[in-house]
Design a protein around this motif. Structure first.
Motif, PDB file in Angstrom:
ATOM      1  N   LYS A 113       0.857  -1.185   0.000  1.00 28.02           N
ATOM      2  CA  LYS A 113       0.000   0.000   0.000  1.00 28.02           C
ATOM      3  C   LYS A 113       0.893   1.235   0.000  1.00 28.02           C
ATOM      4  N   LYS A 144       1.032   5.502   0.195  1.00 25.44           N
ATOM      5  CA  LYS A 144       0.338   6.742   0.521  1.00 25.44           C
ATOM      6  C   LYS A 144       0.592   7.744  -0.606  1.00 25.44           C
ATOM      7  N   ASP A 170      -3.572   4.975  -1.046  1.00 24.59           N
ATOM      8  CA  ASP A 170      -4.418   5.725  -0.126  1.00 24.59           C
ATOM      9  C   ASP A 170      -4.062   7.196  -0.265  1.00 24.59           C
ATOM     10  N   ASN A 229      -5.647   9.633   1.312  1.00 24.31           N
ATOM     11  CA  ASN A 229      -5.941  10.372   2.554  1.00 24.31           C
ATOM     12  C   ASN A 229      -6.520  11.764   2.269  1.00 24.31           C
ATOM     13  N   GLU A 264      -8.034   4.427  -1.968  1.00 27.14           N
ATOM     14  CA  GLU A 264      -8.716   4.781  -0.725  1.00 27.14           C
ATOM     15  C   GLU A 264      -8.821   6.306  -0.606  1.00 27.14           C
ATOM     16  N   ASP A 298     -12.595   5.965   3.633  1.00 29.84           N
ATOM     17  CA  ASP A 298     -11.966   5.761   4.948  1.00 29.84           C
ATOM     18  C   ASP A 298     -12.331   6.930   5.868  1.00 29.84           C
ATOM     19  N   ASN A 306     -13.914   1.239   4.302  1.00 29.83           N
ATOM     20  CA  ASN A 306     -12.824   0.726   5.126  1.00 29.83           C
ATOM     21  C   ASN A 306     -13.284   0.780   6.577  1.00 29.83           C
ATOM     22  N   LYS A 353     -12.646   0.298  10.495  1.00 27.20           N
ATOM     23  CA  LYS A 353     -11.569   0.224  11.489  1.00 27.20           C
ATOM     24  C   LYS A 353     -12.195   0.141  12.876  1.00 27.20           C
TER      25      LYS A 353
HETATM   26 MG    MG Z   1      -6.830   5.275   4.842  1.00 24.33          MG
END
Ligand code: MG
Length: 385
Positions: free
Chosen positions: A193, A195, A219, A221, A246, A271, A291, A293
């Motif tokens: 993965k 970022k 991801d 973000n 993501e 997310d 996602n 968590k």
């Molecule tokens: Mg994330």
């Protein structure tokens, strides 16, 4: 866009998914626990996780993650839980302990009344999701030990069907560091993965691609600011063997994300846009998947409901984590079989894990066969009130 009939259909299916009793033979199996005397006792221990590498996401770096470990004792058994507290989520060890002090578990005579107990815990305050998760996980562990089964079996899942876990390569300005981190992951993981969401996205991906052809998840973000740029990036990433994206844009840009998801050749997962069960329904149509968590959604009880609800809405589901010990990771691993992606590398990123349970096998995080969430402390932890 779904029409009204489809909406009614999916809402009914979703309602049915939620109404399904979680464990058919539950009352029967826990009968012995109703004969037990004694009271539940909740204790805790603050603990600081030491990260193996400085962790950087979009301009923010740290070397440690504070956690609070929990223990619920009942009739000679102990269940363990954990709250992981990365600073950007707003909870601290002090706020968690404050919350835990308010909980009156001895008021409940039977740990098997988990719905009632966790509804009560949830009602104590509006936020404190990680603190609530610490109680939820410890209670699941305890109840699984009373019943004598790991949770993945009670969920009806095959633990070997867990998806490969992603292993995160953090942002770094030095290509050689990225290549080195990538080489370290080779042979241990089947998917990485990355970022993204900054000006260096293509450079990072090219650096990884100079070392490996493994599938990659990315991801952002919330980092991409313009939907057309995001879509161009997604098409470019697709050519580079990326398999999912993501949170491409801000959680406040839901219309832009819906536009992106409609055009995107890759699945788009929420997310930052999703915390708890009540968030899922409004994301239908805007994202391909969610996602989940445990630290955001208050634990395993709500995570399982979110998984079933999202599935009923026709959405994909992945499970993620914070930096956590093998305690909270083992709880997540109980839910992971049958999901589309798993991002459960949190305990592999720390140098002082104090629980044993899950194992990394052929790139998958696999739950143990021990009852509950399947963990035991690997060192002495002083729990107190
Ligand atoms: Mg994330």
């Amino acid at each position: 866009m779904q029409n009204r009939r489809q909406f009614l259909k999916s809402s009914a299916a979703a309602a049915a998914a939620i109404a399904v009793p979680t464990l058919p033979s539950f009352a029967q199996q826990t009968k012995k626990s109703t004969n037990m005397s004694g009271k539940m006792k909740l204790t805790w221990a603050a603990y600081d996780l030491q990260l193996n590498h400085t962790f950087t996401i979009s301009g923010f770096s740290r070397k440690t993650t504070p956690v609070v470990l929990t223990k619920i004792e009942y009739d000679g058994l102990a269940g363990y839980g954990e709250a992981s507290l990365p600073p950007y989520l707003g909870e601290t060890q002090a706020s968690v302990i404050d919350f835990l002090k308010k909980i009156d578990l001895p008021a409940f005579s039977d740990p098997a009344n988990m719905e009632e107990i966790l509804e009560y815990v949830d009602s104590i305050a509006i936020n404190n999701a990680a603190a609530k998760a610490a109680v939820d996980i410890a209670l699941h562990d305890l109840l699984g030990k009373i019943i004598g089964s790991p949770w993945y079996k009670m969920y009806g899942l095959d633990k070997h069907k867990a998806p490969d876990t992603t292993f995160t390569i953090g942002i770094d300005p030095d290509d050689e560091v990225i290549r080195e981190k990538t080489r370290e992951a080779l042979g241990r993981f089947n998917i990485l993965k990355v970022k993204v969401g900054g000006p260096d996205d293509k450079r990072m991906i090219e650096a990884i691609r100079s070392v490996t052809d493994l599938p990659l998840a990315v991801d952002a973000n919330q980092g991409w600011k313009d939907k057309r740029h995001a879509l161009d990036m997604i098409f470019w990433l697709k050519e580079k063997g990326i398999v999912m994206v993501e949170q491409p844009m801000s959680k406040y840009a839901l219309d832009d994300i819906a536009w992106l998801t409609e055009q995107s050749p890759l699945p788009i997962y929420a997310d930052e846009s999703v915390q708890r069960l009540h968030d899922v329904e409004r994301l239908k149509g805007a994202f391909s998947g969610i996602n989940i968590k445990l630290m955001k959604c208050t634990g395993m009880r709500e995570a399982w409901k979110m998984r079933n609800f999202a599935r009923a809405l026709g959405m994909d589901v992945m499970i993620g984590c914070m930096t956590e010990t093998s305690c909270a990771i083992s709880a997540a691993a109980q839910l992971s079989p049958g999901l589309d992606f798993a991002d459960l590398d949190g305990a592999l990123l720390i140098g002082n894990d104090c629980f044993g349970g899950v194992k990394l096998e052929n790139g998958k995080i696999i739950a143990s066969d021990r009852p509950g969430i399947g963990v035991e402390p690997t060192q002495k932890i002083i729990f107190s009130r």
